[in-house]
Design a protein around this motif. Structure first.
Motif, PDB file in Angstrom:
ATOM      1  N   VAL A  69       0.842  -1.202   0.000  1.00 26.80           N
ATOM      2  CA  VAL A  69       0.000   0.000   0.000  1.00 26.80           C
ATOM      3  C   VAL A  69       0.873   1.247   0.000  1.00 26.80           C
ATOM      4  O   VAL A  69       0.592   2.227  -0.691  1.00 26.80           O
ATOM      5  CB  VAL A  69      -0.953  -0.001   1.213  1.00 26.80           C
ATOM      6  CG1 VAL A  69      -1.669   1.327   1.328  1.00 26.80           C
ATOM      7  CG2 VAL A  69      -1.957  -1.119   1.078  1.00 26.80           C
ATOM      8  N   MET A  70       1.971   1.214   0.775  1.00 25.79           N
ATOM      9  CA  MET A  70       2.881   2.363   0.798  1.00 25.79           C
ATOM     10  C   MET A  70       3.475   2.609  -0.580  1.00 25.79           C
ATOM     11  O   MET A  70       3.583   3.762  -1.024  1.00 25.79           O
ATOM     12  CB  MET A  70       4.008   2.114   1.800  1.00 25.79           C
ATOM     13  CG  MET A  70       3.648   2.398   3.227  1.00 25.79           C
ATOM     14  SD  MET A  70       5.077   2.133   4.283  1.00 25.79           S
ATOM     15  CE  MET A  70       4.343   2.418   5.884  1.00 25.79           C
ATOM     16  N   ALA A  71       3.866   1.537  -1.278  1.00 25.00           N
ATOM     17  CA  ALA A  71       4.451   1.705  -2.612  1.00 25.00           C
ATOM     18  C   ALA A  71       3.435   2.301  -3.572  1.00 25.00           C
ATOM     19  O   ALA A  71       3.739   3.218  -4.345  1.00 25.00           O
ATOM     20  CB  ALA A  71       4.960   0.365  -3.122  1.00 25.00           C
ATOM     21  N   VAL A  72       2.191   1.795  -3.519  1.00 22.74           N
ATOM     22  CA  VAL A  72       1.147   2.322  -4.404  1.00 22.74           C
ATOM     23  C   VAL A  72       0.860   3.778  -4.049  1.00 22.74           C
ATOM     24  O   VAL A  72       0.663   4.618  -4.941  1.00 22.74           O
ATOM     25  CB  VAL A  72      -0.126   1.454  -4.298  1.00 22.74           C
ATOM     26  CG1 VAL A  72      -1.260   2.102  -5.046  1.00 22.74           C
ATOM     27  CG2 VAL A  72       0.142   0.077  -4.844  1.00 22.74           C
ATOM     28  N   ALA A  73       0.869   4.108  -2.746  1.00 20.63           N
ATOM     29  CA  ALA A  73       0.611   5.492  -2.338  1.00 20.63           C
ATOM     30  C   ALA A  73       1.705   6.414  -2.846  1.00 20.63           C
ATOM     31  O   ALA A  73       1.431   7.550  -3.245  1.00 20.63           O
ATOM     32  CB  ALA A  73       0.504   5.576  -0.819  1.00 20.63           C
ATOM     33  N   ALA A  74       2.954   5.922  -2.864  1.00 20.52           N
ATOM     34  CA  ALA A  74       4.047   6.751  -3.378  1.00 20.52           C
ATOM     35  C   ALA A  74       3.841   7.017  -4.868  1.00 20.52           C
ATOM     36  O   ALA A  74       3.993   8.154  -5.332  1.00 20.52           O
ATOM     37  CB  ALA A  74       5.383   6.059  -3.128  1.00 20.52           C
ATOM     38  N   GLY A  75       3.479   5.960  -5.632  1.00 17.72           N
ATOM     39  CA  GLY A  75       3.210   6.156  -7.048  1.00 17.72           C
ATOM     40  C   GLY A  75       2.040   7.091  -7.268  1.00 17.72           C
ATOM     41  O   GLY A  75       2.089   7.983  -8.125  1.00 17.72           O
ATOM     42  N   GLU A  76       0.994   6.914  -6.448  1.00 15.95           N
ATOM     43  CA  GLU A  76      -0.186   7.766  -6.555  1.00 15.95           C
ATOM     44  C   GLU A  76       0.171   9.212  -6.261  1.00 15.95           C
ATOM     45  O   GLU A  76      -0.337  10.129  -6.918  1.00 15.95           O
ATOM     46  CB  GLU A  76      -1.240   7.258  -5.564  1.00 15.95           C
ATOM     47  CG  GLU A  76      -2.513   8.037  -5.552  1.00 15.95           C
ATOM     48  CD  GLU A  76      -2.941   8.378  -4.147  1.00 15.95           C
ATOM     49  OE1 GLU A  76      -2.590   7.629  -3.230  1.00 15.95           O
ATOM     50  OE2 GLU A  76      -3.588   9.405  -3.983  1.00 15.95           O
ATOM     51  N   ALA A  77       1.072   9.440  -5.288  1.00 18.07           N
ATOM     52  CA  ALA A  77       1.472  10.805  -4.953  1.00 18.07           C
ATOM     53  C   ALA A  77       2.146  11.465  -6.153  1.00 18.07           C
ATOM     54  O   ALA A  77       1.824  12.602  -6.510  1.00 18.07           O
ATOM     55  CB  ALA A  77       2.413  10.788  -3.750  1.00 18.07           C
TER      56      ALA A  77
END
Lengths: 104, 169
Positions: A69-77
């Motif tokens: 989830v953290m990795a996806v959130a970084a990409g989303e950011a």
């Protein structure tokens, strides 16, 4: 009240409150960056649920999911903020209700 | 009250307070600072759950990387104060808050109707949160999702550059 340790339900309630605050932020704020931050808050409340279940049930899968989830959130950011920048360049606004080119 | 209980209340109430601060500040920079504090509080909650690695990653990735990006974009946009004050109280906001309250009520009823019954951490919890055990699971059982997420990050990188470029020819 004599508590030795925190029950799982209390963590779930905290996470539910944080998620609800995030929902209120997404629905009520007009600034796209603040909406984006409220979405991050909702993702984090779900992370809290994942970690609590992992630690109470003794299963590592919940913590691995939080990493993803953290990795996806970084990409989303990265993508989300690039969209806000492009939007500001084209429309001179970051207010979500002033952008209505997709509304027919 | 044991130390874990006291810390839970400290970080839990802190997390909720900073979350409310994030969505109520009019100035986007103030909201961002509140959100950074919120991420630190969540890292504290992870520590009360004995998930050490995730607490550190929470601060490194969220407070360190993502929020720096957000503050950078706020700086690049450089919105004037007159526009920052244009948040108004409307019918839409009332409806939003009422819907969110109903959602909260539903979750509360669900948790209340079916308590999980778990009252203490699993005996193995402390050894689960270490970098060793997470790394071991990540590079054996979850190797394929791990590789897939690297592809996703690459795609996000390329996408962000394309989107933020001045002219696409």
């Amino acid at each position: 009240m004599n508590l030795q340790s925190i029950p799982l339900d209390w963590y779930l309630i905290v996470a539910a409150v944080l998620f609800t605050i995030g929902v209120v932020g997404v629905v009520t704020r007009r600034n796209a960056i603040v909406v984006f931050m409220a979405i991050e808050m909702m993702l984090n409340s779900v992370n809290l649920v994942f970690v609590s279940f992992a630690q109470f049930l003794g299963d590592i899968a919940g913590q691995i999911f939080v990493l993803f989830v953290m990795a996806v959130a970084a990409g989303e950011a990265a993508i989300g903020l690039a969209i806000v920048l492009a939007l500001f360049r084209n429309k001179r606004t970051v207010y979500v209700d002033e952008v209505n080119v997709l509304k027919w | 009250m044991s130390l874990q209980v006291a810390l839970f209340f400290l970080f839990g109430i802190g997390a909720i307070a900073t979350a409310i601060g994030t969505i109520t500040r009019r100035n986007p920079v103030a909201a961002a600072v509140n959100l950074i504090a919120h991420f630190f509080m969540l890292a504290g909650l992870y520590l009360t759950l004995e998930a050490q690695l995730l607490a550190v990653l929470q601060i490194l990735v969220y407070a360190g990387a993502i929020m720096v990006l957000v503050v950078f974009v706020i700086m690049l946009l450089n919105l004037g104060d007159d526009r920052a004050l244009r948040e108004q109280f409307t019918v839409r906001k009332v409806v939003g808050v009422v819907l969110a309250a109903m959602f909260m009520l539903q979750v509360g009823v669900l948790i209340n109707a079916q308590p999980t019954g778990a009252t203490s951490l699993a005996p193995t919890a402390a050894s689960l949160g270490t970098a060793e055990s997470i790394g071991q699971a990540l590079f054996t059982q979850y190797l394929f999702p791990f590789e897939a997420i690297s592809l996703l990050l690459l795609a996000a990188l390329v996408g962000a550059i394309i989107l933020a470029k001045r002219k696409v020819e």
